[in-house]
Design a protein around this motif. Structure first.
Motif, short mmCIF file in Angstrom:
data_model
loop_
_atom_site.label_atom_id
_atom_site.label_comp_id
_atom_site.label_asym_id
_atom_site.label_seq_id
_atom_site.Cartn_x
_atom_site.Cartn_y
_atom_site.Cartn_z
N CYS A 69 0.82 -1.21 0.00
CA CYS A 69 0.00 0.00 0.00
C CYS A 69 0.86 1.27 0.00
O CYS A 69 1.85 1.37 0.72
CB CYS A 69 -0.93 0.00 1.21
N GLU A 70 0.42 2.25 -0.78
CA GLU A 70 1.16 3.51 -0.88
C GLU A 70 0.72 4.53 0.15
O GLU A 70 1.40 5.52 0.36
CB GLU A 70 0.95 4.11 -2.28
N CYS B 82 -4.93 1.16 2.71
CA CYS B 82 -5.93 2.20 2.47
C CYS B 82 -7.14 1.68 1.70
O CYS B 82 -8.20 2.26 1.73
CB CYS B 82 -5.30 3.35 1.70
N GLU B 83 -6.97 0.53 1.01
CA GLU B 83 -8.04 -0.09 0.19
C GLU B 83 -8.39 0.72 -1.05
O GLU B 83 -9.33 0.37 -1.75
CB GLU B 83 -9.32 -0.36 1.01
N SER B 84 -7.67 1.82 -1.31
CA SER B 84 -8.07 2.58 -2.50
C SER B 84 -6.90 2.92 -3.44
O SER B 84 -7.14 3.30 -4.58
CB SER B 84 -8.83 3.84 -2.08
N CYS B 85 -5.67 2.77 -3.00
CA CYS B 85 -4.56 3.05 -3.93
C CYS B 85 -4.52 1.96 -5.00
O CYS B 85 -5.20 0.95 -4.88
CB CYS B 85 -3.22 3.12 -3.17
ZN LIG Z 1 -3.47 1.20 -0.47
#
Ligand SMILES: [Zn+2]
Length: 335
Positions: free
Chosen positions: A55-56, A65-68
């Motif tokens: 994850c970034e 973050c579940e969105s990167c």
């Molecule tokens: Zn992420």
């Protein structure tokens, strides 16, 4: 979509606390062995940890973050630097491990990191195990191996000794109930299922199973005639029970279902109705609980447990059931 950190934390709080500490201290091991029964979230945790590694924009420096784009690609199963190996038929073959090594010989596509998950790792053939062992012996700083298994005793000790072993505990009943309801199981049925198994998949399978639905009806019927007269209970054994409960495992399940009725009666007497598992039978059970005593209920429960022991000792199931029925009826007034 994979499960979030919070969702899995409810199931496996200890495991996630440990991983959180390792992530925060940047001390993630090169190889983990996740061991525990089916349905305890090993693969979900594996994917979660994988997301945390890539994850970034980690939340609080451990939660993905579940969105990167890394998180999203891992969730959709197409991250180029994440490899999942699953049994091809009944085993994991040496070619599968060799392919994995070939992939890893290349530079990471998205970054230098690479993660591989081996599902049902005990199914590796001997040559696959040996091949993996060589791989584990030369860890690259950026590679993390996650081995998942329900049977750690079947894994080569030389592999085990190179992995950090993380134990996944079976789900406690209250967590199971919540999970089952989240999976669409009726709230009246979930408590009963949670008492029969601590394996989520098995509980979901029972929930949709006709044999199991019928089994419950027969057990409730047997319980009801047990209170009427000895003859009628024997008739029910002949007409319903023996036809339906044939395999040893099925008979055990039938006896477990019966045992839970008596436990419910005891809960009612102890004023702990919140623990009832036959929620749909509440009113009838309350009536029955008025006509018996705690001592009698506990004798009846012992008789059922004794019957289960006899079954394991290979006693003839029909004889075992007849003895059980007589034992349960001891001291009955047959109103
Ligand atoms: Zn992420």
């Amino acid at each position: 979509m994979g499960k979030t950190w919070e969702q899995i934390e409810e199931l496996q709080p200890t495991v996630l606390r440990m991983l959180k500490n390792s992530l925060k201290k940047q001390r993630v091991a090169h190889a983990y062995l996740f061991e525990g029964p089916k349905g305890t979230g090993k693969k979900d945790v594996g994917l979660l940890l994988t997301k945390s590694l890539f994850c970034e924009s980690l939340i609080e420096s451990y939660k993905p973050c579940e969105s990167c784009h890394h998180c999203r690609r891992i969730n959709s199963g197409n991250h180029p630097d994440v490899h999942i190996v699953e049994p091809d038929g009944s085993s994991i073959k040496v070619e599968q491990i060799r392919n994995l090594q070939a992939e890893f010989a290349k530079k990471g596509v998205e970054s230098l990191k690479k993660v591989y998950l081996i599902v049902d790792a005990e199914k590796m053939s001997t040559s696959a195990s040996n091949s993996l062992l060589k791989f584990l012996e030369e860890p690259s700083a950026q590679t993390v191996a996650l081995l998942l298994t329900e049977h750690p005793q079947k894994i080569l000790p030389t592999i085990l000794s190179r992995c950090q072993i993380i134990t996944f505990e079976p789900l406690p009943p209250n967590v199971m109930v919540k999970q089952l309801i989240e999976h669409g199981v009726n709230a009246n049925k979930a408590p009963l299922l949670s008492q029969l198994t601590n394996n989520l998949e098995e509980a979901l399978q029972l929930n949709g199973d006709d044999w199991f639905a019928q089994a419950q009806k027969i057990v409730v019927k047997l319980y009801e005639v047990l209170n009427k007269n000895p003859f009628e209970a024997m008739v029910t054994l002949q007409s319903d029970w023996y036809q339906h409960f044939k395999e040893k495992q099925q008979i055990h399940l039938g006896l477990d279902l019966l045992l839970l009725i008596f436990k419910d009666l005891l809960y009612i007497q102890l004023d702990k109705e919140e623990h009832l598992v036959y929620k749909g039978e509440r009113e009838r059970l309350k009536q029955a609980a008025l006509n018996t005593s705690g001592r009698r209920l506990s004798n009846q429960m012992s008789a059922i447990l004794e019957a289960k022991r006899k079954l394991d000792a290979n006693m003839n199931p029909q004889l075992m059931m007849e003895q059980l029925v007589l034992k349960i009826q001891e001291g009955s007034t047959f109103v």
